[in-house]
Each structure stands twice: as C-alpha cells, then as structure tokens.
Write a protein that holds these residues in place. Structure first.
Motif, PDB file in Angstrom:
ATOM      1  N   PRO A   1      11.246  -6.263   8.208  1.00  0.00           N
ATOM      2  CA  PRO A   1      12.353  -6.113   7.260  1.00  0.00           C
ATOM      3  C   PRO A   1      13.703  -6.261   7.965  1.00  0.00           C
ATOM      4  O   PRO A   1      13.847  -5.897   9.132  1.00  0.00           O
ATOM      5  CB  PRO A   1      12.184  -4.691   6.722  1.00  0.00           C
TER       6      PRO A   1
ATOM      7  N   HIS B   1      12.214  -6.815   0.744  1.00  0.00           N
ATOM      8  CA  HIS B   1      11.584  -5.969  -0.278  1.00  0.00           C
ATOM      9  C   HIS B   1      10.430  -5.156   0.308  1.00  0.00           C
ATOM     10  O   HIS B   1       9.565  -5.709   0.988  1.00  0.00           O
ATOM     11  CB  HIS B   1      11.051  -6.816  -1.440  1.00  0.00           C
ATOM     12  N   ILE B   2      10.435  -3.871  -0.009  1.00  0.00           N
ATOM     13  CA  ILE B   2       9.372  -2.962   0.412  1.00  0.00           C
ATOM     14  C   ILE B   2       8.972  -2.137  -0.815  1.00  0.00           C
ATOM     15  O   ILE B   2       9.839  -1.665  -1.558  1.00  0.00           O
ATOM     16  CB  ILE B   2       9.857  -2.015   1.537  1.00  0.00           C
ATOM     17  N   GLU B   3       7.678  -1.989  -1.024  1.00  0.00           N
ATOM     18  CA  GLU B   3       7.185  -1.163  -2.121  1.00  0.00           C
ATOM     19  C   GLU B   3       6.456   0.040  -1.548  1.00  0.00           C
ATOM     20  O   GLU B   3       5.837  -0.046  -0.486  1.00  0.00           O
ATOM     21  CB  GLU B   3       6.252  -1.962  -3.030  1.00  0.00           C
ATOM     22  N   GLN B   4       6.544   1.135  -2.274  1.00  0.00           N
ATOM     23  CA  GLN B   4       5.977   2.395  -1.792  1.00  0.00           C
ATOM     24  C   GLN B   4       5.302   3.114  -2.958  1.00  0.00           C
ATOM     25  O   GLN B   4       5.925   3.346  -3.995  1.00  0.00           O
ATOM     26  CB  GLN B   4       7.124   3.226  -1.227  1.00  0.00           C
TER      27      GLN B   4
ATOM     28  N   HIS C   1      12.211  -0.612  -2.709  1.00  0.00           N
ATOM     29  CA  HIS C   1      13.309  -0.732  -1.737  1.00  0.00           C
ATOM     30  C   HIS C   1      13.724  -2.205  -1.697  1.00  0.00           C
ATOM     31  O   HIS C   1      12.865  -3.086  -1.560  1.00  0.00           O
ATOM     32  CB  HIS C   1      12.859  -0.307  -0.338  1.00  0.00           C
TER      33      HIS C   1
ATOM     34  N   TRP D   1      20.319  -1.026   2.072  1.00  0.00           N
ATOM     35  CA  TRP D   1      19.153  -1.055   1.208  1.00  0.00           C
ATOM     36  C   TRP D   1      19.351  -0.122   0.023  1.00  0.00           C
ATOM     37  O   TRP D   1      19.947   0.949   0.156  1.00  0.00           O
ATOM     38  CB  TRP D   1      17.896  -0.637   1.981  1.00  0.00           C
TER      39      TRP D   1
ATOM     40  N   VAL E   1       3.193   2.428   2.130  1.00  0.00           N
ATOM     41  CA  VAL E   1       4.325   1.514   2.209  1.00  0.00           C
ATOM     42  C   VAL E   1       3.793   0.108   2.469  1.00  0.00           C
ATOM     43  O   VAL E   1       2.993  -0.097   3.389  1.00  0.00           O
ATOM     44  CB  VAL E   1       5.283   1.941   3.347  1.00  0.00           C
ATOM     45  N   THR E   2       4.253  -0.841   1.653  1.00  0.00           N
ATOM     46  CA  THR E   2       3.884  -2.245   1.821  1.00  0.00           C
ATOM     47  C   THR E   2       5.146  -3.077   1.969  1.00  0.00           C
ATOM     48  O   THR E   2       6.012  -3.059   1.085  1.00  0.00           O
ATOM     49  CB  THR E   2       3.080  -2.753   0.601  1.00  0.00           C
ATOM     50  N   VAL E   3       5.248  -3.786   3.085  1.00  0.00           N
ATOM     51  CA  VAL E   3       6.378  -4.693   3.283  1.00  0.00           C
ATOM     52  C   VAL E   3       6.004  -5.992   2.582  1.00  0.00           C
ATOM     53  O   VAL E   3       5.064  -6.683   2.977  1.00  0.00           O
ATOM     54  CB  VAL E   3       6.667  -4.932   4.779  1.00  0.00           C
TER      55      VAL E   3
ATOM     56  N   ASN F   1       1.066  -5.278   7.294  1.00  0.00           N
ATOM     57  CA  ASN F   1       2.204  -4.942   6.430  1.00  0.00           C
ATOM     58  C   ASN F   1       1.985  -3.717   5.541  1.00  0.00           C
ATOM     59  O   ASN F   1       2.719  -3.511   4.587  1.00  0.00           O
ATOM     60  CB  ASN F   1       2.611  -6.147   5.565  1.00  0.00           C
TER      61      ASN F   1
ATOM     62  N   PRO G   1       7.670   2.483   9.515  1.00  0.00           N
ATOM     63  CA  PRO G   1       8.143   3.054   8.255  1.00  0.00           C
ATOM     64  C   PRO G   1       8.934   4.350   8.405  1.00  0.00           C
ATOM     65  O   PRO G   1       9.524   4.822   7.446  1.00  0.00           O
ATOM     66  CB  PRO G   1       6.863   3.271   7.444  1.00  0.00           C
TER      67      PRO G   1
END
Length: 157
Positions: A24, A119-122, A153, A29, A112-114, A87, A69
């Motif tokens: 990232p 963009h990052i999703e959690q 994110h 952010w 957490v997934t990059v 990721n 993370p």
C-alpha cells in the motif's frame, strides 16, 4: 536440443512464480466503517456501536515495507497479526477487565486484505462476554454479544 527443452520448461513454469504482496502507498487514508450484523447484543449496545462507527476517519498512514497491518491499528490497541495468505492478514486482540460483577472479556478478530496499493478491506468481529448477572440486567439471552463490521480503507489523492 537441451537448450530448447530448458527454454520450454522455463516458459511453462513462469506462471507458477510467486507474486510479491501488494505494498500500500503511504499518504492520507480515509476509513469508513459499515455495520454488518450482531448476535445476542442488547438494543442499546447496538445503537451505541452503530453511532461509534459512523463518520469514519481520515489521516496520514506510513506503511512499513514490506506491508505490516500494524500501521492500521490504533496506538492503544495491540493486535497480534498472522499472515494467512498473499495480501491477507488476521489480527487478534483480547482484553479482560473487572466490572465489579465479574470479568468482561472482549476478543476482536480482524482480517485485512490489501486489494491494491490504494485500497484495503477489513472484516472485523468483536465478541464480548459479560458476567451472567450483568448480561441479565442488560436483557441479554446469553452472556455473549457478537458484532460484525466491515472497514473500507482508501488512499486519498
């Protein structure tokens, strides 16, 4: 002929090479929290949790290289992170506090997934276990309340 076989083998195996994790970009952010659902929580707790999730957060984040993370967590909460896949990381945080009526146990799990460099999703889940007497006073059918949310994110331009 051996060179041709070597070249053909290299071409066939090339797609099998492991890709590096997505890094990232550091910068400003914005995070937005979305309430997903709950199980076993009293209505007043759900209302308070939903109110706390509203609004999101905007601020600078400097990501270590390689990505860790820990940069996403608040300074006051210390998750233990484990890499699950390329990721994808899982963090766990637990806290026990004495309420005077017994221990309140809170366990938070976060995956957490990059998605890409911006963009990052959690996916987050929090389990709160109250002392039985306190749970009854709150009108809970059991002493455990589970809340699930999603955090998005996004790096700002």
């Amino acid at each position: 002929m051996p060179r041709l076989i070597f070249a053909a083998t290299f071409i066939l195996l090339a797609p099998l090479t492991v890709q590096a994790d997505i890094q990232p970009q550091s910068g400003t952010w914005a995070s937005a929290v979305e309430f997903v659902d709950q199980t076993g929580c009293p209505p007043q707790m759900v209302t308070q949790l939903q109110a706390n999730m509203a609004g999101g957060h905007v601020g600078p984040i400097i990501f270590p290289e390689p990505f860790d993370p820990v940069a996403l967590q608040g300074a006051d909460i210390q998750f233990t992170w484990t890499k699950l896949d390329e990721n994808v990381w899982q963090g766990v945080f637990s806290d026990i506090s004495d309420s005077g009526m017994g221990d309140i146990i809170a366990v938070s799990k976060s995956v957490v997934t990059v998605v890409d460099p911006t963009h990052i999703e959690q996916d987050a889940e929090m389990n709160v276990t109250l002392p039985e007497a306190m749970a009854k006073m709150a009108g809970m059918a059991s002493s455990t309340c589970v809340v699930r949310s999603k955090v998005f994110h996004a790096r700002q331009p």
